[in-house]
Every structure is written in C-alpha cells, then in structure tokens.
Design a protein around this motif. Sequence first.
Motif, PDB file in Angstrom:
ATOM      1  N   ALA A  58       6.232 -73.090  35.106  1.00  0.00           N
ATOM      2  CA  ALA A  58       7.238 -71.733  34.652  1.00  0.00           C
ATOM      3  C   ALA A  58       6.145 -70.674  33.791  1.00  0.00           C
ATOM      4  CB  ALA A  58       8.319 -71.819  33.889  1.00  0.00           C
ATOM      5  N   LEU A  59       5.071 -71.078  33.465  1.00  0.00           N
ATOM      6  CA  LEU A  59       4.277 -70.423  32.778  1.00  0.00           C
ATOM      7  C   LEU A  59       3.350 -69.362  33.747  1.00  0.00           C
ATOM      8  CD1 LEU A  59       2.606 -72.176  29.891  1.00  0.00           C
ATOM      9  CD2 LEU A  59       4.386 -70.422  29.666  1.00  0.00           C
ATOM     10  N   VAL A  60       3.245 -69.831  35.207  1.00  0.00           N
ATOM     11  CA  VAL A  60       2.475 -69.166  36.133  1.00  0.00           C
ATOM     12  C   VAL A  60       3.297 -68.434  37.056  1.00  0.00           C
ATOM     13  CG1 VAL A  60       0.359 -70.385  35.530  1.00  0.00           C
ATOM     14  CG2 VAL A  60       2.079 -71.179  37.428  1.00  0.00           C
ATOM     15  N   PRO A  64      11.238 -62.020  35.330  1.00  0.00           N
ATOM     16  CA  PRO A  64      11.440 -60.887  34.848  1.00  0.00           C
ATOM     17  C   PRO A  64      10.966 -61.256  33.011  1.00  0.00           C
ATOM     18  CG  PRO A  64      13.666 -62.423  35.226  1.00  0.00           C
ATOM     19  CD  PRO A  64      12.318 -62.915  36.082  1.00  0.00           C
ATOM     20  N   THR A  65      10.795 -62.398  32.773  1.00  0.00           N
ATOM     21  CA  THR A  65      10.467 -62.669  31.447  1.00  0.00           C
ATOM     22  C   THR A  65       8.890 -62.052  31.215  1.00  0.00           C
ATOM     23  OG1 THR A  65      11.719 -64.597  31.278  1.00  0.00           O
ATOM     24  CG2 THR A  65      10.034 -64.374  29.346  1.00  0.00           C
ATOM     25  N   HIS A  66       8.023 -62.458  32.369  1.00  0.00           N
ATOM     26  CA  HIS A  66       6.761 -61.882  32.473  1.00  0.00           C
ATOM     27  C   HIS A  66       6.360 -60.561  32.426  1.00  0.00           C
ATOM     28  CE1 HIS A  66       6.493 -66.179  33.666  1.00  0.00           C
ATOM     29  NE2 HIS A  66       5.124 -66.162  33.242  1.00  0.00           N
ATOM     30  N   VAL A  91      14.582 -54.054  26.304  1.00  0.00           N
ATOM     31  CA  VAL A  91      14.862 -53.086  27.002  1.00  0.00           C
ATOM     32  C   VAL A  91      14.385 -53.338  28.442  1.00  0.00           C
ATOM     33  CG1 VAL A  91      14.358 -50.934  27.945  1.00  0.00           C
ATOM     34  CG2 VAL A  91      14.783 -51.205  25.210  1.00  0.00           C
ATOM     35  N   VAL A  92      13.580 -54.047  28.659  1.00  0.00           N
ATOM     36  CA  VAL A  92      13.007 -54.398  30.089  1.00  0.00           C
ATOM     37  C   VAL A  92      13.950 -55.540  30.458  1.00  0.00           C
ATOM     38  CG1 VAL A  92      11.204 -55.517  31.457  1.00  0.00           C
ATOM     39  CG2 VAL A  92      10.836 -53.584  29.867  1.00  0.00           C
ATOM     40  N   ALA A  93      14.061 -56.655  29.463  1.00  0.00           N
ATOM     41  CA  ALA A  93      15.026 -57.815  29.794  1.00  0.00           C
ATOM     42  C   ALA A  93      16.448 -57.470  30.458  1.00  0.00           C
ATOM     43  CB  ALA A  93      15.034 -58.600  28.988  1.00  0.00           C
TER      44      ALA A  93
END
Length: 100
Positions: A58-60, A64-66, A91-93
Amino acid sequence: MTLLASAVATYGLRIVLITLVPAHRLPAVLRRGLPHLAPAALAGLVATALAGHAGPGALVAPGPTHLALAVAGLVAWRFRNPALPVLAAVVVAVAWEVLS
C-alpha cells in the motif's frame, strides 16, 4: 491490567529519563540526534497509517493519501510551520472525498 501496567511503566520511564538524565547531560552524539527523533517517530506513524492492513504494498500504490501527503510535504517545505501541512493534508483528503 496489562494495559495499566504498560502505561505505568512507560510513564515511569519517561519521568526517570527526563529528571535524572536531562538533555544537556547526554553525550554529544546523542544530543545531535535529538532534533531528528520527533520527525522519525512521526514518519513511522504515517507509514503505519498508510500501510494499514493492506501491508507494505500500500505504500507504493498511489492513492488519495499519497496526494495529501505530497501536498503536506510541499507546504511543510515552503512554510516551515507544523500546523499548515496538517491543515493542507486534511483539505486535500476532504476535497478528494467530496469530489469522488
């Protein structure tokens, strides 16, 4: 009971280290590393939150979290204020959730 014992042990360790071993009495090598301790701990928390139950993959995988983290990183780099990157990431999330 285990949770209570862990909390007491952790709190006791903090008190002992803060009162008996103040930062100015630490060796120079350790004092140089102290400013990096909080960002390293925060990075560990962020990586854990990103991976979650999905595992290291999930890190790569972009998501939206990235995007929120990238925006927060840019804001932190530009303004050097600890509150603004958090606000920018929120704000982005929220915008991502509203628009999708």
